[in-house]
Write a protein that holds these residues in place. Structure first.
Motif, PDB file in Angstrom:
ATOM      1  N   GLY A  81      23.598  -1.331 -19.635  1.00 33.84           N
ATOM      2  CA  GLY A  81      22.456  -0.429 -19.551  1.00 33.84           C
ATOM      3  C   GLY A  81      22.860   1.003 -19.848  1.00 33.84           C
ATOM      4  O   GLY A  81      24.019   1.294 -20.154  1.00 33.84           O
ATOM      5  N   TYR A  82      21.853   1.884 -19.738  1.00 33.97           N
ATOM      6  CA  TYR A  82      22.059   3.292 -20.040  1.00 33.97           C
ATOM      7  C   TYR A  82      21.693   4.048 -18.775  1.00 33.97           C
ATOM      8  O   TYR A  82      20.921   3.549 -17.958  1.00 33.97           O
ATOM      9  CB  TYR A  82      21.130   3.673 -21.199  1.00 33.97           C
ATOM     10  N   TYR A  83      22.229   5.254 -18.592  1.00 34.20           N
ATOM     11  CA  TYR A  83      21.962   5.913 -17.309  1.00 34.20           C
ATOM     12  C   TYR A  83      20.486   6.233 -17.111  1.00 34.20           C
ATOM     13  O   TYR A  83      20.056   6.461 -15.990  1.00 34.20           O
ATOM     14  CB  TYR A  83      22.843   7.150 -17.129  1.00 34.20           C
ATOM     15  N   MET A  84      19.719   6.237 -18.188  1.00 29.84           N
ATOM     16  CA  MET A  84      18.292   6.519 -18.040  1.00 29.84           C
ATOM     17  C   MET A  84      17.437   5.257 -18.055  1.00 29.84           C
ATOM     18  O   MET A  84      16.248   5.300 -17.804  1.00 29.84           O
ATOM     19  CB  MET A  84      17.816   7.463 -19.137  1.00 29.84           C
ATOM     20  N   LYS A  85      18.048   4.145 -18.420  1.00 33.93           N
ATOM     21  CA  LYS A  85      17.265   2.913 -18.493  1.00 33.93           C
ATOM     22  C   LYS A  85      18.103   1.709 -18.080  1.00 33.93           C
ATOM     23  O   LYS A  85      19.172   1.489 -18.627  1.00 33.93           O
ATOM     24  CB  LYS A  85      16.724   2.710 -19.915  1.00 33.93           C
ATOM     25  N   ASP A  86      17.602   0.985 -17.119  1.00 35.90           N
ATOM     26  CA  ASP A  86      18.248  -0.240 -16.642  1.00 35.90           C
ATOM     27  C   ASP A  86      19.761  -0.113 -16.413  1.00 35.90           C
ATOM     28  O   ASP A  86      20.542  -0.914 -16.940  1.00 35.90           O
ATOM     29  CB  ASP A  86      17.991  -1.399 -17.631  1.00 35.90           C
ATOM     30  N   PRO A  87      20.188   0.875 -15.654  1.00 33.74           N
ATOM     31  CA  PRO A  87      21.632   1.002 -15.410  1.00 33.74           C
ATOM     32  C   PRO A  87      22.117  -0.039 -14.397  1.00 33.74           C
ATOM     33  O   PRO A  87      21.948   0.118 -13.200  1.00 33.74           O
ATOM     34  CB  PRO A  87      21.769   2.420 -14.828  1.00 33.74           C
ATOM     35  N   GLU A  88      22.705  -1.086 -14.905  1.00 32.71           N
ATOM     36  CA  GLU A  88      23.241  -2.147 -14.025  1.00 32.71           C
ATOM     37  C   GLU A  88      24.676  -1.768 -13.675  1.00 32.71           C
ATOM     38  O   GLU A  88      25.631  -2.425 -14.097  1.00 32.71           O
ATOM     39  CB  GLU A  88      23.194  -3.508 -14.723  1.00 32.71           C
ATOM     40  N   TYR A  89      24.819  -0.688 -12.935  1.00 27.91           N
ATOM     41  CA  TYR A  89      26.151  -0.154 -12.661  1.00 27.91           C
ATOM     42  C   TYR A  89      26.835  -0.880 -11.507  1.00 27.91           C
ATOM     43  O   TYR A  89      26.194  -1.369 -10.605  1.00 27.91           O
ATOM     44  CB  TYR A  89      26.068   1.335 -12.348  1.00 27.91           C
ATOM     45  N   ASP A  90      28.161  -0.891 -11.613  1.00 26.67           N
ATOM     46  CA  ASP A  90      28.954  -1.629 -10.639  1.00 26.67           C
ATOM     47  C   ASP A  90      29.737  -0.651  -9.765  1.00 26.67           C
ATOM     48  O   ASP A  90      30.670   0.010 -10.229  1.00 26.67           O
ATOM     49  CB  ASP A  90      29.915  -2.562 -11.402  1.00 26.67           C
ATOM     50  N   TRP A  91      29.353  -0.564  -8.506  1.00 25.58           N
ATOM     51  CA  TRP A  91      30.012   0.374  -7.594  1.00 25.58           C
ATOM     52  C   TRP A  91      31.481   0.003  -7.370  1.00 25.58           C
ATOM     53  O   TRP A  91      32.323   0.873  -7.168  1.00 25.58           O
ATOM     54  CB  TRP A  91      29.243   0.431  -6.261  1.00 25.58           C
ATOM     55  N   ALA A  92      31.788  -1.277  -7.445  1.00 31.27           N
ATOM     56  CA  ALA A  92      33.174  -1.697  -7.269  1.00 31.27           C
ATOM     57  C   ALA A  92      34.048  -1.105  -8.386  1.00 31.27           C
ATOM     58  O   ALA A  92      35.119  -0.551  -8.133  1.00 31.27           O
ATOM     59  CB  ALA A  92      33.276  -3.228  -7.277  1.00 31.27           C
TER      60      ALA A  92
END
Lengths: 266, 318, 119
Positions: free
Chosen positions: A96-107
């Protein structure tokens, strides 16, 4: 720049490593703004991203002072192939992109931040005695802010791995593996590495990496992880201009407004 | 008999409460307060808090894109403050929600369900770097006017949070002004960015203060907040203050305001202006604004993606 | 036995001290799953723009606050001069009679750096 001595080149290259590392690392941190696990952490980690961008600005300024170019131009107007950051730092936070659907992984965020901050601290320690005085001075200042960064990320690292929560532990382990795959790039001194060491600018790659392993090993042990590290550079050496599409996309975003009018005052 | 006694005791408490706020005393979280007061505060402060959190998103979009290292740092610090303001305000709201056993998690769920609204301006798109500057300059300017109006709020925790917030808003306004000033003194293209932003945001800025009275949108909380000494001025008075502070500044930079009827009437000492489309407030309240769903989706995705973190670190039940 | 909902959001109160000699000051509350995370959040959340020398975080449930009823005990009559120097101000005049200066608060606190010897 054709008449630069080898020493000039080595200094310039080392400053670019430091500046470009912090610049892209701060960008990846900034992408997390508003998306962290809870609001308090969002505020706290934003300070770290800011400090890190501040450090990049200090290094770009040193480059400006030795006539390599204007700091903003160096930060915004160099194509990927001229960038010197380690590849692991340009890797996206997740799909994803930071403005759209950011499926970010905190780990991955925690692991990359902890590993990088520890490596940065070791490098700065080494730079304290750099033969290039302006850098030695700056290193002492920058290190001051690293206490917090390091303690912050170490805390997350230890707590998540020590939580006994199955998903948390498996995500963290996957993130460790992913990060180590390319983490050697952070220690790499690039094609002028030998000169850097000979000139007393910084310690050698192997020494830096060894010290890093010494620093993280007790932490690994405390959460029951093995301390046999396989630190690789799977995607190549960013110090020599090798980069991925992740960096190209990041640079597009980072320079979007700047590039709309490079001569303008913003 | 008991019921009657209870009623009398309640009435006595209410009288004491009113006497306290009229004497300028501050009400604290653990103090007795009428349900109506608590309810009004919860609505006001949770919306204020969640708006700060949602408001961080349009500006966050411009953090990496900011055109210089210094601008990148400035806007990052500003977005951080917005999140920080959300933190302060949600803490205040969460303490008020205690009797209902609601926590932060519930507030987030309310937001996702559309029960908890956020301010109209944060449903809008921040399309350009000019918008990023204008948000700091005028949206924060409008927010400063409405927030300073509540600095003397009868509810102590809210007043204290606002004091911290307003101090930081001064930095925000100057940060916005600095961006706008650079653009206003820049190239033709840069100058145009600002004019386009003014044109795009003007109506939202007027809507921001809320309707002058009940009749525009069917309800208004202003009377009850004034009654309880949470705020002092009406929506219209705040909007007028905004005109008084900002119209001349906008014009002084050589920009126009997209309202040909806008003028100061000396006789009545009020600004005459084209009424915005008040119906839009209802549209935004239904989360049907230009970017309402996108912003909510960002918030929802991050909340879902980080669920494992919150689960992993939740203290074990005692 | 206490049963508590399992939650990531525990309440902590944050205090700080500006310098080694200043009193501890209350800031605000924050949510965190445990005190180590709470203390790591504290400075950046509430003291981003000010220097501090120390920070405390206290779990809210460990703070015993006064009830409205208890706050009534805080009232005092204004007749306690005997507890303060104000009730002994007349000594100044007395000492003057003996050609001595009164050792008042200002004088006594000035001894912090050592007293200069003299007759």
């Amino acid at each position: 720049m054709g008449n630069d001595s080898l020493k000039d080149i080595a200094i310039k290259e080392l400053l670019l490593h430091l500046a470009d590392d912090d610049f892209i690392h701060s960008y990846r941190g900034a992408e997390w703004l508003g998306l962290a696990p809870h609001i308090e952490e969002d505020v706290a980690s934003s300070s770290i991203a800011q400090d890190t961008m501040g450090h990049a600005a200090i290094y770009y300024k040193l480059l400006e002072e030795i006539g390599v170019g204007n700091a903003d131009q160096l930060a915004h107007d160099r194509p990927a192939k001229e960038r010197r950051n380690a590849i692991i730092l340009e890797v996206v936070n997740g799909p994803g992109y930071y403005m759209k659907d950011p499926e970010y992984d905190w780990a991955f965020a925690v692991v990359r931040n902890y590993f990088y901050t520890q490596a940065k601290a070791i490098k700065l320690q080494s730079l304290h005695t750099s033969s290039y005085e302006p850098l030695a001075e700056v290193a002492q200042k920058v290190q001051m802010e690293l206490y917090y960064h390091l303690m912050h990320w170490k805390m997350w690292f230890v707590q998540l791995l020590g939580s006994g929560h199955e998903e948390a532990v498996s995500r963290m382990k996957a993130a460790i593996e992913k990060t180590l795959q390319d983490f050697a790039g952070v220690f790499s001194l690039g094609q002028y590495g030998e000169e850097m060491v000979e000139l007393g600018l910084i310690e050698g790659e192997a020494d830096l990496q060894k010290k890093w392993i010494e620093a993280v090993s007790p932490i690994f042990e405390s959460v029951g992880l093995a301390t046999t590290f396989e630190i690789r550079m799977a995607k190549g050496d960013g110090r020599n201009g090798k980069h991925t599409e992740d960096l190209e996309k990041a640079l597009e975003t980072l320079s979007e407004v700047y590039a709309s009018d490079k001569a303008a005052s913003w | 008999m008991n019921v009657l006694l209870n009623d009398m005791a309640e009435q006595e408490k209410l009288n004491q409460f009113i006497a306290r706020i009229e004497a300028g005393e501050k009400i604290e979280a653990d103090d007795w307060m009428p349900e109506d007061y608590r309810g009004t505060l919860i609505k006001l402060i949770s919306m204020h808090g969640i708006s700060e959190i949602m408001g961080a998103l349009p500006e966050k979009e411009w953090v990496p894109k900011a055109p210089t290292l210094n601008r990148k740092l400035g806007i990052m610090a500003k977005v951080q403050d917005e999140m920080g303001h959300g933190q302060l305000l949600l803490r205040v709201a969460e303490d008020l929600l205690k009797p209902y056993n609601k926590k932060r998690d519930d507030l987030m769920q309310d937001l996702f369900k559309g029960d908890l609204k956020f301010h109209n301006v944060f449903h809008m798109e921040a399309k350009t770097w000019g918008d990023a500057g204008l948000i700091g300059w005028l949206v924060d300017g409008a927010a400063i006017i409405s927030q300073t109006n509540m600095l003397g709020a009868s509810y102590g925790p809210y007043a204290r949070a606002l004091l911290r917030i307003c101090a930081e808003e001064v930095f925000h306004a100057q940060h916005g002004e600095a961006i706008i000033m650079a653009l206003a003194e820049g190239t033709e293209e840069q100058r145009k960015l600002v004019q386009d932003s003014i044109n795009y945001w003007w109506e939202s800025l007027l809507l921001f203060f809320g309707p002058p009275s009940k009749k525009e949108v069917g309800s208004s909380k202003q009377d009850v907040t004034i009654k309880y000494r949470i705020r002092t001025s009406t929506n219209e008075e705040l909007r007028q203050a905004f005109f008084s502070k900002y119209v001349k500044r906008i014009l002084s930079l050589g920009y126009t305001i997209p309202d040909e009827t806008l003028r100061f009437d000396k006789e009545s000492e009020t600004w005459i202006y084209q009424q915005p489309d008040w119906g839009k407030l209802k549209v935004y309240a239904r989360n049907e604004g230009p970017l309402s769903q996108e912003r909510l989706s960002l918030r929802r995705i991050s909340y879902e993606n980080n669920k494992w973190v919150r689960e992993a670190l939740a203290p074990k039940v005692i | 036995m206490e049963t508590r909902q399992k939650t990531y959001f525990e309440e902590f109160e944050v205090f700080s001290r500006k310098t080694q000699t200043s009193p501890v000051q209350y800031h605000f509350s924050l949510l965190a799953p445990n005190e180590d995370i709470a203390i790591m959040m504290a400075q950046e959340n509430f003291m981003r723009r000010e220097a501090v020398d120390d920070i405390w975080v206290v779990k809210r449930q460990n703070i015993r606050k006064m009830t409205a009823e208890e706050k009534k005990t805080l009232q005092r009559l204004d007749n306690k001069d005997y507890r303060t120097t104000k009730g002994y101000g007349y000594l100044k005049k007395k000492w003057r009679k003996y050609e001595q200066e009164m050792l008042d608060e200002k004088e006594i606190m000035s001894w912090a750096g050592g007293v200069k010897n003299g007759e």
